[in-house]
Write a protein that holds these residues in place. Structure first.
Motif, PDB file in Angstrom:
ATOM      1  N   ASN A 125       4.998 -12.293   4.319  1.00 45.89           N
ATOM      2  CA  ASN A 125       3.561 -12.544   4.476  1.00 45.89           C
ATOM      3  C   ASN A 125       2.956 -12.552   3.080  1.00 45.89           C
ATOM      4  OD1 ASN A 125       0.846 -12.593   4.955  1.00 45.89           O
ATOM      5  ND2 ASN A 125       0.800 -10.817   6.312  1.00 45.89           N
ATOM      6  N   LYS A 126       2.511 -13.719   2.625  1.00 49.45           N
ATOM      7  CA  LYS A 126       2.037 -13.857   1.256  1.00 49.45           C
ATOM      8  C   LYS A 126       0.517 -13.712   1.124  1.00 49.45           C
ATOM      9  CE  LYS A 126       5.940 -16.703  -0.198  1.00 49.45           C
ATOM     10  NZ  LYS A 126       6.391 -17.968  -0.781  1.00 49.45           N
ATOM     11  N   ASP A 127      -0.149 -13.208   2.190  1.00 52.39           N
ATOM     12  CA  ASP A 127      -1.595 -13.038   2.127  1.00 52.39           C
ATOM     13  C   ASP A 127      -1.997 -12.028   1.073  1.00 52.39           C
ATOM     14  OD1 ASP A 127      -1.854 -14.873   4.085  1.00 52.39           O
ATOM     15  OD2 ASP A 127      -2.204 -13.444   5.716  1.00 52.39           O
ATOM     16  N   GLU A 128      -1.211 -10.958   0.913  1.00 53.58           N
ATOM     17  CA  GLU A 128      -1.468  -9.959  -0.119  1.00 53.58           C
ATOM     18  C   GLU A 128      -0.144  -9.315  -0.516  1.00 53.58           C
ATOM     19  OE1 GLU A 128      -3.574  -6.406   1.232  1.00 53.58           O
ATOM     20  OE2 GLU A 128      -3.559  -7.229   3.246  1.00 53.58           O
ATOM     21  N   PRO A 129      -0.080  -8.746  -1.730  1.00 48.74           N
ATOM     22  CA  PRO A 129       1.204  -8.211  -2.233  1.00 48.74           C
ATOM     23  C   PRO A 129       1.536  -6.826  -1.681  1.00 48.74           C
ATOM     24  CG  PRO A 129      -0.479  -7.919  -3.883  1.00 48.74           C
ATOM     25  CD  PRO A 129      -1.133  -8.667  -2.755  1.00 48.74           C
ATOM     26  N   ARG A 130       1.536  -6.696  -0.359  1.00 52.11           N
ATOM     27  CA  ARG A 130       1.863  -5.427   0.279  1.00 52.11           C
ATOM     28  C   ARG A 130       2.865  -5.676   1.397  1.00 52.11           C
ATOM     29  NH1 ARG A 130      -1.135  -1.208  -1.291  1.00 52.11           N
ATOM     30  NH2 ARG A 130      -0.674   0.047   0.546  1.00 52.11           N
ATOM     31  N   ILE A 131       3.598  -4.614   1.760  1.00 48.51           N
ATOM     32  CA  ILE A 131       4.629  -4.721   2.791  1.00 48.51           C
ATOM     33  C   ILE A 131       4.303  -3.742   3.912  1.00 48.51           C
ATOM     34  CG2 ILE A 131       7.088  -4.421   3.319  1.00 48.51           C
ATOM     35  CD1 ILE A 131       7.653  -4.949   0.353  1.00 48.51           C
ATOM     36  N   ASN A 132       4.322  -4.236   5.135  1.00 51.08           N
ATOM     37  CA  ASN A 132       4.160  -3.371   6.294  1.00 51.08           C
ATOM     38  C   ASN A 132       5.546  -2.954   6.756  1.00 51.08           C
ATOM     39  OD1 ASN A 132       3.989  -2.992   9.428  1.00 51.08           O
ATOM     40  ND2 ASN A 132       1.922  -2.698   8.654  1.00 51.08           N
ATOM     41  N   THR A 133       5.831  -1.653   6.698  1.00 50.85           N
ATOM     42  CA  THR A 133       7.170  -1.166   7.039  1.00 50.85           C
ATOM     43  C   THR A 133       7.158  -0.407   8.366  1.00 50.85           C
ATOM     44  OG1 THR A 133       6.999   1.015   5.984  1.00 50.85           O
ATOM     45  CG2 THR A 133       7.570  -0.843   4.570  1.00 50.85           C
ATOM     46  N   ASN A 134       8.169  -0.644   9.169  1.00 51.80           N
ATOM     47  CA  ASN A 134       8.325   0.059  10.443  1.00 51.80           C
ATOM     48  C   ASN A 134       9.782   0.473  10.605  1.00 51.80           C
ATOM     49  OD1 ASN A 134       5.633  -0.421  12.012  1.00 51.80           O
ATOM     50  ND2 ASN A 134       6.149  -2.402  11.122  1.00 51.80           N
TER      51      ASN A 134
ATOM     52  N   TYR B 131       8.162   5.015  12.881  1.00 42.26           N
ATOM     53  CA  TYR B 131       7.591   5.565  11.650  1.00 42.26           C
ATOM     54  C   TYR B 131       7.104   4.399  10.791  1.00 42.26           C
ATOM     55  CZ  TYR B 131      10.189   9.692  13.155  1.00 42.26           C
ATOM     56  OH  TYR B 131      10.683  10.743  13.895  1.00 42.26           O
ATOM     57  N   LYS B 132       5.838   4.455  10.364  1.00 41.82           N
ATOM     58  CA  LYS B 132       5.276   3.298   9.674  1.00 41.82           C
ATOM     59  C   LYS B 132       4.589   3.672   8.368  1.00 41.82           C
ATOM     60  CE  LYS B 132       1.461   1.544  11.140  1.00 41.82           C
ATOM     61  NZ  LYS B 132       0.392   0.876  11.931  1.00 41.82           N
ATOM     62  N   ASN B 133       4.561   2.711   7.473  1.00 38.18           N
ATOM     63  CA  ASN B 133       3.839   2.806   6.198  1.00 38.18           C
ATOM     64  C   ASN B 133       3.433   1.401   5.783  1.00 38.18           C
ATOM     65  OD1 ASN B 133       3.738   5.539   4.850  1.00 38.18           O
ATOM     66  ND2 ASN B 133       5.914   5.467   5.332  1.00 38.18           N
TER      67      ASN B 133
ATOM     68  N   SER C 115      -0.175   3.516   2.270  1.00 40.22           N
ATOM     69  CA  SER C 115      -1.308   3.821   3.138  1.00 40.22           C
ATOM     70  C   SER C 115      -0.873   3.659   4.589  1.00 40.22           C
ATOM     71  CB  SER C 115      -2.491   2.900   2.832  1.00 40.22           C
ATOM     72  OG  SER C 115      -2.159   1.548   3.095  1.00 40.22           O
ATOM     73  N   GLU C 116      -1.757   4.049   5.504  1.00 37.87           N
ATOM     74  CA  GLU C 116      -1.490   3.934   6.949  1.00 37.87           C
ATOM     75  C   GLU C 116      -0.186   4.620   7.354  1.00 37.87           C
ATOM     76  OE1 GLU C 116      -2.139   0.105   8.713  1.00 37.87           O
ATOM     77  OE2 GLU C 116      -3.617  -0.449   7.186  1.00 37.87           O
TER      78      GLU C 116
END
Length: 208
Positions: A63-72, A181-183, A168-169
């Motif tokens: 996802n190139k919308d922003e330089p962050r990774i949603n981890t699960n 478990y998410k971050n 975050s999150e």
């Protein structure tokens, strides 16, 4: 006539299902580093599914919308695995997974370990004791030892380390068949996040 209409509807359903199956097929591919992964054709997210040697399945989607990774991180253990008569243990364990390891969340693991090992013995004794008076005595001993153990603990150090890398999150949830478990982390902190999670899932300490 009714049978003929039913036949037409059935055939139309089979044709649609066939087209759907043709459109969405799981294919095996190899990335530029030589690792094999699965991909579903016509998946708009282009998710790659890697299966590691230890059985862990890793789902990667860009996802190139922003330089962050949603981890699960999903573990196949939930309330269905609660021991008989001990409902809620899976959810309780979920919370304990945030308490650290032998390297995170302690000021002196060698001394803390002696007390935690003694606590484990007492908890088992408490669980297998039938006398209410004896249970009360054991729990009083547990209470005193727990206080001693808490003197060696650093509360929330795991979350503090995550905040240092900009996560975050941070959260978790227990379902019937799994625990999640998410971050959300900065994309350039993937290595440090993986190091933290490897430590957390390898050597969790059931403290506090």
């Amino acid at each position: 006539m009714r049978n003929f209409i039913f036949f037409l509807v059935l055939m139309a359903g089979l044709i649609i299902a066939s087209c759907t199956n043709e459109r969405y097929k799981t294919v095996l591919k190899t990335d530029k580093n030589g690792y094999q992964y699965e991909e579903v054709t016509n998946d708009p997210a282009r998710t790659r599914v890697y299966t590691l040697k230890n059985g862990l399945r890793v789902y990667l989607s860009v996802n190139k919308d922003e330089p962050r990774i949603n981890t699960n991180i999903v573990v196949r253990a939930g309330s269905i695995n609660d021991p008989e008569g001990l409902g809620g243990m899976a959810h309780y364990f979920e919370h304990l997974m945030f308490k650290g390891t032998d390297e995170i969340g302690t000021v002196d693991w060698e001394q803390e370990k002696v007390i935690i090992d003694s606590l484990s013995v007492l908890f088992e004794l408490h669980r297998n004791t039938r006398s209410p008076n004896k249970k009360a005595e054991i729990y009083e001993a547990i209470d005193k030892l727990s206080y001693r153990a808490s003197q060696f603990a650093i509360p929330n150090e795991y979350k503090q380390l995550l905040s240092i890398i900009g996560a975050s999150e941070t959260n978790a949830g227990t379902s019937y068949e799994y625990t999640l478990y998410k971050n959300e982390i900065p994309a350039n902190e993937l290595d440090r996040w993986l190091t933290l999670e490897f430590e957390r899932f390898s050597d969790p300490v059931l403290r506090l």
